[in-house]
Design a protein around this motif. Structure first.
Motif, mmCIF file in Angstrom:
data_model
loop_
_atom_site.group_PDB
_atom_site.id
_atom_site.type_symbol
_atom_site.label_atom_id
_atom_site.label_comp_id
_atom_site.label_asym_id
_atom_site.label_seq_id
_atom_site.Cartn_x
_atom_site.Cartn_y
_atom_site.Cartn_z
ATOM 1 N N TRP A 50 22.046 94.502 79.380
ATOM 2 C CA TRP A 50 22.041 95.014 78.010
ATOM 3 C C TRP A 50 21.582 96.473 77.998
ATOM 4 C CZ3 TRP A 50 19.678 91.619 73.550
ATOM 5 C CH2 TRP A 50 19.936 92.209 72.314
ATOM 6 N N VAL A 51 20.541 96.796 78.743
ATOM 7 C CA VAL A 51 20.079 98.183 78.845
ATOM 8 C C VAL A 51 21.219 99.069 79.351
ATOM 9 C CG1 VAL A 51 18.543 99.750 80.134
ATOM 10 C CG2 VAL A 51 17.620 97.655 79.118
ATOM 11 N N GLY A 52 21.969 98.576 80.336
ATOM 12 C CA GLY A 52 23.101 99.339 80.860
ATOM 13 C C GLY A 52 24.157 99.604 79.802
ATOM 14 N N PHE A 53 24.509 98.567 79.032
ATOM 15 C CA PHE A 53 25.458 98.748 77.928
ATOM 16 C C PHE A 53 24.947 99.804 76.958
ATOM 17 C CE2 PHE A 53 27.388 94.597 78.911
ATOM 18 C CZ PHE A 53 28.700 94.787 78.522
ATOM 19 N N LEU A 54 23.696 99.680 76.569
ATOM 20 C CA LEU A 54 23.106 100.576 75.584
ATOM 21 C C LEU A 54 23.104 102.024 76.077
ATOM 22 C CD1 LEU A 54 21.735 100.418 72.793
ATOM 23 C CD2 LEU A 54 19.562 100.198 73.995
ATOM 24 N N LEU A 55 22.671 102.229 77.324
ATOM 25 C CA LEU A 55 22.655 103.581 77.877
ATOM 26 C C LEU A 55 24.062 104.160 77.987
ATOM 27 C CD1 LEU A 55 19.964 103.214 80.689
ATOM 28 C CD2 LEU A 55 19.780 104.603 78.610
ATOM 29 N N ILE A 77 35.258 101.387 66.889
ATOM 30 C CA ILE A 77 35.726 100.274 67.718
ATOM 31 C C ILE A 77 34.695 99.937 68.798
ATOM 32 C CG2 ILE A 77 37.469 99.561 69.407
ATOM 33 C CD1 ILE A 77 39.467 101.328 67.737
ATOM 34 N N VAL A 78 34.199 100.959 69.487
ATOM 35 C CA VAL A 78 33.273 100.742 70.599
ATOM 36 C C VAL A 78 31.947 100.156 70.105
ATOM 37 C CG1 VAL A 78 31.923 101.922 72.392
ATOM 38 C CG2 VAL A 78 34.333 102.478 72.083
ATOM 39 N N PHE A 79 31.404 100.699 69.025
ATOM 40 C CA PHE A 79 30.135 100.179 68.521
ATOM 41 C C PHE A 79 30.292 98.792 67.895
ATOM 42 C CE2 PHE A 79 28.634 104.414 69.312
ATOM 43 C CZ PHE A 79 27.316 104.204 69.690
ATOM 44 N N GLY A 80 31.455 98.502 67.354
ATOM 45 C CA GLY A 80 31.724 97.145 66.880
ATOM 46 C C GLY A 80 31.725 96.151 68.031
ATOM 47 N N ALA A 81 32.336 96.553 69.146
ATOM 48 C CA ALA A 81 32.356 95.683 70.334
ATOM 49 C C ALA A 81 30.956 95.535 70.920
ATOM 50 C CB ALA A 81 33.320 96.252 71.379
ATOM 51 N N LEU A 82 30.215 96.632 71.010
ATOM 52 C CA LEU A 82 28.840 96.574 71.514
ATOM 53 C C LEU A 82 28.004 95.641 70.651
ATOM 54 C CD1 LEU A 82 26.492 97.484 73.342
ATOM 55 C CD2 LEU A 82 26.179 99.434 71.787
#
Length: 151
Positions: A15-20, A47-52
């Motif tokens: 999750w940290v990796g996704f966030l960074l 789109i990207v933040f919706g997926a995140l």
């Protein structure tokens, strides 16, 4: 199933990796590409933040199950996870719908009516990063303690 929760720190650092990668790298960098207009960048960001957000909700549900399944969860870890859930709820059900509406205005050629929600979102992303690092640290500490007690 309880064994899976012993290794939950792995999910935390994923999750940290996704966030960074998304919030702190992709988001600002895409606007540096000369061919990316603000409207295109905002459209991609939506789109990207919706997926995140969907991934973060899934991760949050995993941790919620962890709380339910483990009878004696460390109180500081529980508090950290609770604050994390609150951040995800605020982002998912309050901030992202507003930011998506603002994004649509920009995508359609208008000017975004406000920036305070974006600032709040960024502050929550930074808070989430530090919180996840703390949660991961607590999870590793508890994992090491469990291993030490079993040897």
């Amino acid at each position: 199933m309880k064994k899976i929760y012993d290794y939950s720190f792995v999910l935390t650092f994923i999750w940290v990796g996704f966030l960074l990668a998304i919030s702190f790298m992709e988001a600002p960098l895409k606007f540096q590409a000369p061919s990316v207009t603000t409207a295109i960048g905002v459209d991609i960001g939506k789109i990207v933040f919706g997926a995140l957000n969907k991934v973060e909700i899934f991760f949050s549900l995993f941790f919620a199950l962890q709380i339910v399944r483990i009878k004696k969860l460390d109180s500081k870890l529980f508090l950290g996870l609770l604050v994390l859930f609150i951040i995800i709820i605020i982002q998912s059900f309050y901030l992202l719908p507003i930011l998506d509406a603002y994004a649509e205005i920009v995508i359609n050629g208008g000017k975004s009516p406000s920036n305070i929600e974006h600032i709040i979102y960024v502050v929550l992303e930074i808070s989430k990063l530090f919180l996840l690092l703390y949660i991961g640290y607590k999870q590793i500490t508890l994992f090491k303690k469990k291993i030490k007690n079993h040897s």
